[in-house]
Design a protein around this motif. Structure first.
Motif, short mmCIF file in Angstrom:
data_model
loop_
_atom_site.label_atom_id
_atom_site.label_comp_id
_atom_site.label_asym_id
_atom_site.label_seq_id
_atom_site.Cartn_x
_atom_site.Cartn_y
_atom_site.Cartn_z
N THR A 269 25.55 27.71 46.99
CA THR A 269 24.12 27.90 46.66
C THR A 269 23.26 28.24 47.88
O THR A 269 22.07 28.52 47.71
CB THR A 269 23.54 26.65 45.97
OG1 THR A 269 23.65 25.54 46.87
CG2 THR A 269 24.25 26.35 44.66
N THR A 270 23.85 28.23 49.06
CA THR A 270 23.03 28.43 50.26
C THR A 270 23.48 29.59 51.16
O THR A 270 22.68 30.08 51.94
CB THR A 270 23.01 27.15 51.12
OG1 THR A 270 24.35 26.80 51.48
CG2 THR A 270 22.35 26.00 50.36
N HIS A 271 24.74 29.98 51.08
CA HIS A 271 25.29 30.97 52.00
C HIS A 271 26.00 32.09 51.23
O HIS A 271 26.76 31.82 50.29
CB HIS A 271 26.32 30.33 52.93
CG HIS A 271 25.75 29.37 53.92
ND1 HIS A 271 25.12 28.21 53.55
CD2 HIS A 271 25.72 29.41 55.28
CE1 HIS A 271 24.73 27.55 54.65
NE2 HIS A 271 25.08 28.27 55.70
N VAL A 272 25.79 33.32 51.67
CA VAL A 272 26.52 34.46 51.12
C VAL A 272 27.97 34.35 51.59
O VAL A 272 28.25 33.97 52.72
CB VAL A 272 25.89 35.79 51.58
CG1 VAL A 272 26.79 36.97 51.26
CG2 VAL A 272 24.52 35.98 50.96
N ARG A 273 28.90 34.70 50.72
CA ARG A 273 30.33 34.65 51.04
C ARG A 273 30.83 36.05 51.41
O ARG A 273 30.75 36.97 50.60
CB ARG A 273 31.10 34.11 49.85
CG ARG A 273 32.60 34.06 50.05
CD ARG A 273 33.26 33.42 48.82
NE ARG A 273 34.69 33.45 48.93
CZ ARG A 273 35.50 34.05 48.06
NH1 ARG A 273 35.00 34.68 47.00
NH2 ARG A 273 36.81 34.02 48.24
N LEU A 274 31.36 36.17 52.62
CA LEU A 274 32.02 37.40 53.04
C LEU A 274 33.51 37.13 52.96
O LEU A 274 34.03 36.29 53.69
CB LEU A 274 31.66 37.77 54.47
CG LEU A 274 30.32 38.49 54.69
CD1 LEU A 274 29.16 37.55 54.46
CD2 LEU A 274 30.28 39.08 56.06
N SER A 275 34.19 37.80 52.05
CA SER A 275 35.60 37.56 51.83
C SER A 275 36.31 38.87 51.52
O SER A 275 35.92 39.59 50.59
CB SER A 275 35.79 36.60 50.65
OG SER A 275 37.13 36.55 50.24
N LEU A 276 37.36 39.15 52.29
CA LEU A 276 38.14 40.35 52.00
C LEU A 276 38.83 40.27 50.65
O LEU A 276 39.08 41.30 50.02
CB LEU A 276 39.16 40.61 53.11
CG LEU A 276 38.57 41.17 54.40
CD1 LEU A 276 39.64 41.26 55.48
CD2 LEU A 276 37.95 42.53 54.16
#
Length: 149
Positions: A24-31
């Motif tokens: 709910t607080t951080h964007v997820r950068l995931s390949l």
């Protein structure tokens, strides 16, 4: 502004930890989700420009792989937090086998990541570094005290 960089072999709970702590607080950068480095770079740049907190939810096994995120985040004025997910390879392989078939990583991939794994350290530029492991009661998070693998 916070950038969190995960490190750990596949099957150590990184994505689950993200969902439990940062969804709910951080964007997820995931390949796994974005599929290409180009898409990841575009989303990273957007987070940095918008001053949006983010988590890099990849294995990031080497100092070189982590350095690109650390440098970019530091240049943009972010606090950089490292999270090292420790696990025995055998336990990670068991958890990997429990994933849905389309999400499983080939055993050779898990072992290859383990062979390349360089334990993160504060000298890489982290403002804080945490050691995370799975227990029967969930995640145990400890401030970095020593290098372990």
């Amino acid at each position: 502004m916070e950038a969190i960089i995960f490190t750990g072999i596949q099957g150590t709970g990184k994505s689950t930890f993200y969902r439990e702590r940062y969804f709910t607080t951080h964007v997820r950068l995931s390949l796994d989700m974005l599929k290409t480095r180009h898409r990841e770079k575009v989303l990273l740049r957007a987070c940095l420009e918008a001053k949006q907190p983010f988590v890099v939810d990849n294995t990031n096994p080497t100092v070189a792989e982590r350095s690109r995120y650390i440098a970019a985040a530091k240049d943009a004025g972010f606090r950089v937090v490292g999270c090292y997910f420790q696990s025995k390879v055998a336990d990670a392989l068991i958890r990997n086998e429990q994933r849905p078939l389309e999400q499983r990583v080939p055993v050779v991939g898990v072992l290859g990541t383990y062979r390349r794994l360089q334990v993160p350290n504060p000298e890489e530029g982290f403002d804080a570094l945490f050691f995370i492991r799975l227990s029967q009661d969930g995640f145990v998070v400890e401030e970095w005290q020593r290098e372990v693998r």
